[in-house]
Design a protein around this motif. Structure first.
Motif, PDB file in Angstrom:
ATOM      1  N   ALA A  25       0.828  -1.208   0.000  1.00 48.18           N
ATOM      2  CA  ALA A  25       0.000   0.000   0.000  1.00 48.18           C
ATOM      3  C   ALA A  25       0.863   1.260   0.000  1.00 48.18           C
ATOM      4  CB  ALA A  25      -0.924  -0.002   1.211  1.00 48.18           C
ATOM      5  N   ARG A  26       1.968   1.239   0.724  1.00 47.91           N
ATOM      6  CA  ARG A  26       2.849   2.416   0.756  1.00 47.91           C
ATOM      7  C   ARG A  26       3.479   2.660  -0.618  1.00 47.91           C
ATOM      8  NH1 ARG A  26       6.729   2.293   5.924  1.00 47.91           N
ATOM      9  NH2 ARG A  26       7.034   4.462   5.239  1.00 47.91           N
ATOM     10  N   ARG A  85      12.157  15.376  -3.920  1.00 43.75           N
ATOM     11  CA  ARG A  85      11.564  15.754  -2.638  1.00 43.75           C
ATOM     12  C   ARG A  85      10.479  14.789  -2.183  1.00 43.75           C
ATOM     13  NH1 ARG A  85       9.632  21.789  -2.731  1.00 43.75           N
ATOM     14  NH2 ARG A  85       9.254  21.205  -0.559  1.00 43.75           N
ATOM     15  N   LEU A  86      10.122  13.860  -3.032  1.00 41.07           N
ATOM     16  CA  LEU A  86       9.054  12.920  -2.697  1.00 41.07           C
ATOM     17  C   LEU A  86       9.514  11.960  -1.611  1.00 41.07           C
ATOM     18  CD1 LEU A  86       6.182  12.046  -3.456  1.00 41.07           C
ATOM     19  CD2 LEU A  86       7.169  10.509  -5.141  1.00 41.07           C
ATOM     20  N   ARG A  87       8.666  11.713  -0.632  1.00 39.90           N
ATOM     21  CA  ARG A  87       8.965  10.816   0.472  1.00 39.90           C
ATOM     22  C   ARG A  87       7.986   9.639   0.481  1.00 39.90           C
ATOM     23  NH1 ARG A  87      12.708  13.321  -0.128  1.00 39.90           N
ATOM     24  NH2 ARG A  87      13.855  14.679   1.305  1.00 39.90           N
ATOM     25  N   MET A  88       8.430   8.563   1.101  1.00 44.17           N
ATOM     26  CA  MET A  88       7.569   7.391   1.210  1.00 44.17           C
ATOM     27  C   MET A  88       6.376   7.714   2.117  1.00 44.17           C
ATOM     28  SD  MET A  88       7.027   4.264   0.319  1.00 44.17           S
ATOM     29  CE  MET A  88       8.597   3.767  -0.397  1.00 44.17           C
ATOM     30  N   PRO A  89       5.157   7.402   1.673  1.00 45.74           N
ATOM     31  CA  PRO A  89       3.973   7.667   2.514  1.00 45.74           C
ATOM     32  C   PRO A  89       4.068   6.965   3.856  1.00 45.74           C
ATOM     33  CG  PRO A  89       3.321   7.165   0.267  1.00 45.74           C
ATOM     34  CD  PRO A  89       4.786   6.878   0.349  1.00 45.74           C
ATOM     35  N   ASP A  96      -4.985   3.569   6.041  1.00 45.50           N
ATOM     36  CA  ASP A  96      -6.204   4.164   5.492  1.00 45.50           C
ATOM     37  C   ASP A  96      -6.482   3.631   4.088  1.00 45.50           C
ATOM     38  OD1 ASP A  96      -6.543   5.650   7.775  1.00 45.50           O
ATOM     39  OD2 ASP A  96      -5.539   7.435   6.987  1.00 45.50           O
ATOM     40  N   ARG A  97      -5.431   3.432   3.303  1.00 43.82           N
ATOM     41  CA  ARG A  97      -5.603   2.901   1.949  1.00 43.82           C
ATOM     42  C   ARG A  97      -6.162   1.480   2.009  1.00 43.82           C
ATOM     43  NH1 ARG A  97      -3.452   3.909  -3.163  1.00 43.82           N
ATOM     44  NH2 ARG A  97      -4.271   2.323  -4.588  1.00 43.82           N
TER      45      ARG A  97
END
Length: 216
Positions: A25-26, A85-89, A96-97
């Motif tokens: 999911a992440r 700049r993107l980070r792992m959720p 929640d997903r």
């Protein structure tokens, strides 16, 4: 009773599957955010290929080739900055997903990741919590993580992606067998030399009658 040791909670098959679902999911959430950010650098690459195959660099001087290539390089690096700049959720977003994918209102993924904080000494509360958790555990087998949904149709309402792909395919067709030569011209910073004529023109006129010999 089983003769072997009981598996620890962190290594039980149930928890292992739950952990894999969270990881999946992440990554799905990460790709939903990464894919739209990848399209700007991809568009710059497609534009570079299109202009190269249309012959932009063939008649350009070494100076303009250098300037053009530098501009494309700077634009590409700047377009990649949002992706860097993107980070792992977070784990919370992954839970929640999972709960949205199951479609259950009781939030089984959140329950499995939660612990009883209040009333842990009350037998009735503990029994109710155990029942609630057992029902959540029964949904593990039905939990699935759907494919990433970056929703590009909303982000690109005018389908510019398709136009970019069509342009690069068309330019490749125009370049034909020179597809590699035209692309390599962008990285050729040697001085363009004018080739000298490789042919000779012979002209003949009728000689005077008294000479009886032709002149060239």
């Amino acid at each position: 009773m089983s003769d072997g040791p009981n598996p620890t909670p962190g290594r039980s098959p149930l928890n292992q599957r739950f952990g894999r679902l969270i990881t999946h999911a992440r990554w799905s959430l990460w790709w939903e955010e990464a894919w739209p950010r990848l399209w700007l650098p991809l568009a710059i690459v497609l534009l570079f290929l299109t202009l190269s195959w249309l012959g932009l660099w063939l008649d350009a001087s070494p100076l303009w080739r250098t300037v053009g290539l530098a501009l494309f390089g700077v634009a590409l690096v700047l377009s990649l900055w949002p992706l860097f700049r993107l980070r792992m959720p977070s784990r919370t977003r992954a839970l929640d997903r999972l709960d949205r994918e199951t479609g259950l209102s009781n939030g089984p993924a959140r329950v499995l990741d939660d612990t009883l904080a209040l009333g842990s000494t009350d037998p009735g509360t503990k029994a109710l919590w155990a029942l609630h958790r057992k029902r959540a555990e029964e949904t593990i087998g039905r939990m699935r993580v759907g494919l990433p949904r970056p929703d590009m149709a909303r982000r690109d309402r005018y389908a510019l992606r398709a136009a970019g792909l069509l342009a690069v395919v068309t330019s490749a067709f125009v370049a034909g067998p020179e597809i590699g030569l035209r692309l390599a011209a962008a990285f050729d910073w040697r001085k363009i030399e004018t080739a000298s004529p490789s042919f000779r023109i012979d002209g003949w006129i009728d000689p005077p009658l008294y000479t009886r010999s032709p002149r060239s």
